[in-house]
Structure formats: C-alpha cells, structure tokens
Write an enzyme that holds these catalytic residues in place. Structure first.
Site, PDB file in Angstrom:
ATOM      1  N   GLU A 197       0.827  -1.206   0.000  1.00 20.79           N
ATOM      2  CA  GLU A 197       0.000   0.000   0.000  1.00 20.79           C
ATOM      3  C   GLU A 197       0.857   1.249   0.000  1.00 20.79           C
ATOM      4  O   GLU A 197       1.928   1.276   0.600  1.00 20.79           O
ATOM      5  CB  GLU A 197      -0.880   0.007   1.256  1.00 20.79           C
ATOM      6  CG  GLU A 197      -1.851  -1.143   1.262  1.00 20.79           C
ATOM      7  CD  GLU A 197      -2.707  -1.164   2.512  1.00 20.79           C
ATOM      8  OE1 GLU A 197      -2.878  -0.107   3.152  1.00 20.79           O
ATOM      9  OE2 GLU A 197      -3.197  -2.256   2.840  1.00 20.79           O
ATOM     10  N   CYS A 199       3.508   8.369   1.075  1.00 21.88           N
ATOM     11  CA  CYS A 199       3.842   7.420   2.136  1.00 21.88           C
ATOM     12  C   CYS A 199       4.082   6.073   1.467  1.00 21.88           C
ATOM     13  O   CYS A 199       3.189   5.537   0.806  1.00 21.88           O
ATOM     14  CB  CYS A 199       2.677   7.351   3.129  1.00 21.88           C
ATOM     15  SG  CYS A 199       2.916   6.146   4.425  1.00 21.88           S
ATOM     16  N   CYS A 217       5.193  -7.129   7.816  1.00 20.30           N
ATOM     17  CA  CYS A 217       6.221  -6.620   8.726  1.00 20.30           C
ATOM     18  C   CYS A 217       6.458  -7.637   9.824  1.00 20.30           C
ATOM     19  O   CYS A 217       5.517  -8.258  10.321  1.00 20.30           O
ATOM     20  CB  CYS A 217       5.770  -5.284   9.341  1.00 20.30           C
ATOM     21  SG  CYS A 217       7.026  -4.558  10.420  1.00 20.30           S
ATOM     22  N   CYS A 262       3.685  -5.067  15.887  1.00 20.97           N
ATOM     23  CA  CYS A 262       3.124  -4.147  16.884  1.00 20.97           C
ATOM     24  C   CYS A 262       1.622  -4.418  17.023  1.00 20.97           C
ATOM     25  O   CYS A 262       0.947  -4.682  16.023  1.00 20.97           O
ATOM     26  CB  CYS A 262       3.380  -2.697  16.475  1.00 20.97           C
ATOM     27  SG  CYS A 262       5.134  -2.362  16.272  1.00 20.97           S
ATOM     28  N   CYS A 316      -1.096  -2.445  14.851  1.00 15.28           N
ATOM     29  CA  CYS A 316      -0.797  -2.173  13.441  1.00 15.28           C
ATOM     30  C   CYS A 316      -1.280  -3.296  12.527  1.00 15.28           C
ATOM     31  O   CYS A 316      -1.032  -4.477  12.795  1.00 15.28           O
ATOM     32  CB  CYS A 316       0.713  -1.995  13.289  1.00 15.28           C
ATOM     33  SG  CYS A 316       1.214  -1.755  11.571  1.00 15.28           S
ATOM     34  N   GLY A 366       5.820  -2.105   6.643  1.00 18.32           N
ATOM     35  CA  GLY A 366       7.192  -2.582   6.804  1.00 18.32           C
ATOM     36  C   GLY A 366       8.061  -1.727   7.699  1.00 18.32           C
ATOM     37  O   GLY A 366       7.758  -0.581   7.986  1.00 18.32           O
ATOM     38  N   SER A 387      10.808   6.379   9.058  1.00 13.82           N
ATOM     39  CA  SER A 387      10.212   6.082  10.360  1.00 13.82           C
ATOM     40  C   SER A 387      10.605   4.673  10.789  1.00 13.82           C
ATOM     41  O   SER A 387      10.466   3.720  10.031  1.00 13.82           O
ATOM     42  CB  SER A 387       8.683   6.187  10.260  1.00 13.82           C
ATOM     43  OG  SER A 387       8.090   5.729  11.445  1.00 13.82           O
ATOM     44  N   HIS A 436       5.602   5.636  21.363  1.00 15.42           N
ATOM     45  CA  HIS A 436       4.314   5.105  21.842  1.00 15.42           C
ATOM     46  C   HIS A 436       4.179   4.913  23.346  1.00 15.42           C
ATOM     47  O   HIS A 436       3.078   4.772  23.853  1.00 15.42           O
ATOM     48  CB  HIS A 436       3.927   3.798  21.131  1.00 15.42           C
ATOM     49  CG  HIS A 436       3.999   3.888  19.641  1.00 15.42           C
ATOM     50  ND1 HIS A 436       3.536   4.970  18.937  1.00 15.42           N
ATOM     51  CD2 HIS A 436       4.507   3.036  18.711  1.00 15.42           C
ATOM     52  CE1 HIS A 436       3.748   4.781  17.646  1.00 15.42           C
ATOM     53  NE2 HIS A 436       4.338   3.626  17.482  1.00 15.42           N
ATOM     54  N   CYS A 496      -2.051   1.893   7.269  1.00 11.78           N
ATOM     55  CA  CYS A 496      -1.373   1.013   6.327  1.00 11.78           C
ATOM     56  C   CYS A 496      -1.562  -0.448   6.689  1.00 11.78           C
ATOM     57  O   CYS A 496      -1.454  -0.833   7.832  1.00 11.78           O
ATOM     58  CB  CYS A 496       0.106   1.362   6.230  1.00 11.78           C
ATOM     59  SG  CYS A 496       0.455   1.991   4.606  1.00 11.78           S
TER      60      CYS A 496
HETATM   61  N1  SAH Z   1       7.651   0.403  10.766  1.00 10.51           N
HETATM   62  C1  SAH Z   1       7.892   1.784  10.913  1.00 10.51           C
HETATM   63  C2  SAH Z   1       7.247   2.611   9.831  1.00 10.51           C
HETATM   64  C3  SAH Z   1       5.868   2.227   9.399  1.00 10.51           C
HETATM   65  S1  SAH Z   1       4.584   2.488  10.585  1.00 10.51           S
HETATM   66  C4  SAH Z   1       7.473   2.256  12.299  1.00 10.51           C
HETATM   67  O1  SAH Z   1       6.829   1.509  13.009  1.00 10.51           O
HETATM   68  O2  SAH Z   1       7.832   3.381  12.659  1.00 10.51           O
HETATM   69  C5  SAH Z   1       4.448   4.276  10.628  1.00 10.51           C
HETATM   70  C6  SAH Z   1       3.797   4.803  11.872  1.00 10.51           C
HETATM   71  O3  SAH Z   1       2.409   4.446  11.901  1.00 10.51           O
HETATM   72  C7  SAH Z   1       4.411   4.264  13.141  1.00 10.51           C
HETATM   73  O4  SAH Z   1       4.642   5.303  14.075  1.00 10.51           O
HETATM   74  C8  SAH Z   1       3.337   3.335  13.646  1.00 10.51           C
HETATM   75  O5  SAH Z   1       3.419   3.134  15.018  1.00 10.51           O
HETATM   76  C9  SAH Z   1       2.077   4.020  13.208  1.00 10.51           C
HETATM   77  N2  SAH Z   1       0.895   3.163  13.182  1.00 10.51           N
HETATM   78  C10 SAH Z   1       0.816   1.852  12.876  1.00 10.51           C
HETATM   79  N3  SAH Z   1      -0.452   1.408  12.972  1.00 10.51           N
HETATM   80  C11 SAH Z   1      -1.193   2.465  13.345  1.00 10.51           C
HETATM   81  C12 SAH Z   1      -2.578   2.659  13.617  1.00 10.51           C
HETATM   82  N4  SAH Z   1      -3.455   1.645  13.523  1.00 10.51           N
HETATM   83  N5  SAH Z   1      -2.991   3.884  13.969  1.00 10.51           N
HETATM   84  C13 SAH Z   1      -2.117   4.918  14.051  1.00 10.51           C
HETATM   85  N6  SAH Z   1      -0.818   4.792  13.821  1.00 10.51           N
HETATM   86  C14 SAH Z   1      -0.335   3.582  13.465  1.00 10.51           C
HETATM   87 FE1  SF4 Z   2       5.187  -2.010  13.950  1.00 11.22          FE
HETATM   88 FE2  SF4 Z   2       5.789  -0.275  11.984  1.00 11.22          FE
HETATM   89 FE3  SF4 Z   2       5.859  -2.917  11.522  1.00 11.22          FE
HETATM   90 FE4  SF4 Z   2       3.527  -1.736  11.904  1.00 11.22          FE
HETATM   91  S1  SF4 Z   2       4.913  -1.366  10.214  1.00 11.22           S
HETATM   92  S2  SF4 Z   2       4.193  -3.693  12.813  1.00 11.22           S
HETATM   93  S3  SF4 Z   2       4.056  -0.167  13.395  1.00 11.22           S
HETATM   94  S4  SF4 Z   2       7.150  -1.790  12.948  1.00 11.22           S
END
Ligand code: SAH
Ligand code: SF4
Length: 347
Positions: free
Chosen positions: A96, A109, A116, A120, A123, A163, A193, A218, A334
């Site tokens: 995406e 973006c 990934c 998390c 996510c 990712g 990021s 976070h 995403c």
């Molecule tokens: N993997 C990297 C970059 C991609 S995620 C990272 O984690 O930083 C980009 C941002 O979107 C991160 O800060 C992540 O915590 C946040 N994010 C992921 N899922 C989300 C959600 N459901 N709502 C809001 N932010 C989210």
């Molecule tokens: Fe975590 Fe970023 Fe991977 Fe989502 S894309 S699982 S926020 S590291």
C-alpha cells in the site's frame, strides 16, 4: 501474474544504461537520452522513449521492459484529496502507498516490505508477519505508479507505509540515494520512520545522509512499550533515546518521536509524567498520531483524546504536534487495504 523474463530498466543507473546501450551496438550518449525518458519523463513503456532510433527501441523492447508496481485499487478521500493505493508487485504480492496533498506539495507514504516482522499490537501491517523485503526499485516504483495515475508530482517522501525500513536496510539506503540523485527528491524531503532498531539507527547516522528520522515511541514506560511493540524488548528505551541523540549529533537533523495515542492505554497523567522524565533536558519533538482503529485488534480510537493529551504535554513543557489525519474517510491505516484484499480476493 507471471514474472516478466525481460530485465526491468526502471532502477538502472546511468552507468548500467550505458553498458546496455553499448551491448546493443549503440553510442553511449543514447544512454543519457534513455535515462531522461525513464526518470525525468517517467515513461511507462520502452516504446515511449520517442526520440531514440527505431532499431535501438526494437532491440531494447526485445530484452527489456519498464515495470512499476501495478495499481489494483485506488481509494480517494473527497474531502482532503488523499489517495490510497493498493499496488501489485511483479510476483503478485500486494503493498500500500498513500498520496497526500499539502500546501507545500505532494507527499507520498511508501511501503518498504510486504507485511512486517515487528508485530506491533495496534498495526495492520504486522498482523500476518513479514512476507519479503521490497527491492529499492520497488520502493521507488511506488512513486512513479502514483504520479502516473494522479498526474501529480511528488516532492516529499515518508517511509511510513507497510514494513520496517531498518529491517530492509541496504535496499532502503539504495532507494534513498536513487530517489535523491535520480528522481530529484531532496534528502531533506525524505523521512524514515523506525520502530526503533538501535544498532541500525547508529549505522544510519554514519551514512552521511540528510534525511529526517522519526522514531516510533508510543510509551515512555519500558514495560508498556514492550506490550505494544515486540521490538522494544531487545531495544530498551534508554538505549533508543541515546541512539536518537546520536543521530541528531551526527547529522544535525531533528529527530521526531511518533506517539500513536491509544485511549486509556498510553494517554494518562502517568504517561505524561514518564515522558517528562524521559525527555528531561533533551531536545525532543513528539508527533501525536490519532489511532486508526484496525478491525479485530480491538483497540479504541482516541481522536477526541489527542487534544487533551497534547494540552497535558504542553503543561509539562513537552512540545508536540498532532498529525493531520489524512484520508480519514478511507482505510488509511497502512495494511488495512491489503488485509481486506487477502481476506476476500474477489472484492
Ligand atoms: N515500521 C515503521 C514505519 C511504518 S509504521 C514504524 O513503526 O515506525 C508508521 C507509523 O504508523 C508508526 O509510528 C506506527 O506506530 C504508526 N501506526 C501503525 N499502525 C497504526 C494505527 N493503527 N494507527 C495509528 N498509527 C499507526
Ligand atoms: Fe510495527 Fe511499523 Fe511494523 Fe507496523 S509497520 S508492525 S508499526 S514496525
């Protein structure tokens, strides 16, 4: 979709193109023309390189192709013009990308991996683990696919799609250099990021780049952060903050700490106090992200509470901005589009 047997010209350097042109019995200056067609004009097919001799075009066509990710679905938010793309790669995998319109230009973006590995809890991208890394041309190809579809030029990049960029280090670095040198997007207009892989942040600081770094924080509590993000277990907070400071010292670029606000989980008075302790005497900037509710992860959206949280931070002398929720009317978190497509491929 079967993998194309022809070699992809998109992603080739001027040097590579010179060798290709020479191997086809043509003069090296043709490489520069081809380079301009590929990257200044962002052509979609070899035959679009109009002023190249017919014989060269035919020979190129026999052996080479131009591949950008294929657009499967586009969702547009009528209110703010945000467009979200579901893109298919050559092997059929889906990623995406999002195109956002700002006063200062268009920002994209981009995804760096299919899925990934970081997992998390809030996510959608990490829900089913990592499938594979994206190549540097697949990351850059997202830019061209969106530009071609929208007719817009992209001037800013955030690596905040699907990712973990630092888990695909070499390809992401090649992408940054390629995008900067070849597609003409300045490094200061690129933000990476990361969920916070400490050793890789130190490596990145040594690369002599001018990109912005965003660290996903976070929580200022180690145990809470571990619950939200598995990666926190092996990358403790104190080491992460030190790595962020080192990045600033080495590059002079400000580090932003991303903070997805999850109601009742990380937006309490205690969270504010802990953040104050964590950043005491330190240069900091928090970017507050309203949680995008991801179905079946059972978390509350905290849109209303983000303002209250910011006020509390301000009272304690902590600086923050709230990320504008682009594409609030489409599935802009995403991984959501891809997950939906994987669940019901016929939609
Ligand atoms: N993997 C990297 C970059 C991609 S995620 C990272 O984690 O930083 C980009 C941002 O979107 C991160 O800060 C992540 O915590 C946040 N994010 C992921 N899922 C989300 C959600 N459901 N709502 C809001 N932010 C989210
Ligand atoms: Fe975590 Fe970023 Fe991977 Fe989502 S894309 S699982 S926020 S590291």
């Amino acid at each position: 979709m079967p993998k194309s047997k022809k070699d992809n010209l998109f992603g080739k350097s001027l040097k590579d193109l010179e060798q290709i042109v020479l191997s086809l019995g043509e003069k090296p200056f043709r490489a520069k023309q081809l380079f301009n067609w590929l990257y200044d004009n962002r052509i979609k097919a070899v035959r679009d390189a109009k002023n190249l001799p017919k014989e060269l075009l035919e020979k190129l066509n026999e052996n080479y192709t131009i591949v950008h990710p294929k657009i499967v679905e586009v969702l547009e938010d009528e209110e703010d013009g945000t467009k979200k793309y579901l893109l298919e790669l050559e092997d059929g995998e889906l990623v995406e990308s999002v195109l956002m319109k700002y006063d200062y230009g268009n920002s994209a973006c981009l995804s760096t991996q299919v899925g990934c590995a970081m997992g998390c809890s809030f996510c959608a991208s990490g829900k089913n683990g990592k499938v594979r890394d994206l190549s540097s041309e697949e990351i850059a190809g997202q830019i061209v696919a969106m530009e071609n579809e929208s007719g817009e030029r992209i001037s800013n990049i955030v690596l905040m799609g699907m990712g973990e960029p630092l888990d695909n280090y070499e390809n992401v670095l090649n992408f940054i250099r390629f995008t900067n040198e070849v597609l003409g997007i300045g490094q200061r207009h690129i933000t990476l990021s990361t969920s916070g892989i400490v050793p890789k942040i130190y490596d990145l600081a040594k690369e002599d780049l001018q990109i912005n770094l965003a660290i996903s924080l976070h929580s200022a509590f180690q145990d809470k952060r571990e619950k939200l993000m598995k990666v926190a277990k092996t990358n403790p907070l104190n080491e992460l903050i030190k790595a962020g400071e080192d990045y600033f010292d080495q590059t002079g670029r400000r580090v932003t700490y991303e903070y997805t606000v999850i109601e009742g989980v990380n937006d309490t008075e205690a969270d504010v106090s802990e953040l104050k302790k964590l950043f005491k005497g330190k240069v900091h900037h928090l970017n507050l992200i309203p949680l995008n509710p991801v179905s079946n992860l059972k978390r509350e959206s905290s849109k209303k509470n983000v303002n209250i949280f910011q006020e509390r931070l301000k009272k304690e002398g902590l600086t923050s901005t709230i990320r504008k929720k682009n594409g609030a009317n489409i599935e802009a978190a995403c991984g959501q589009l891809r997950n939906r497509k994987l669940q019901s491929p016929s939609t």
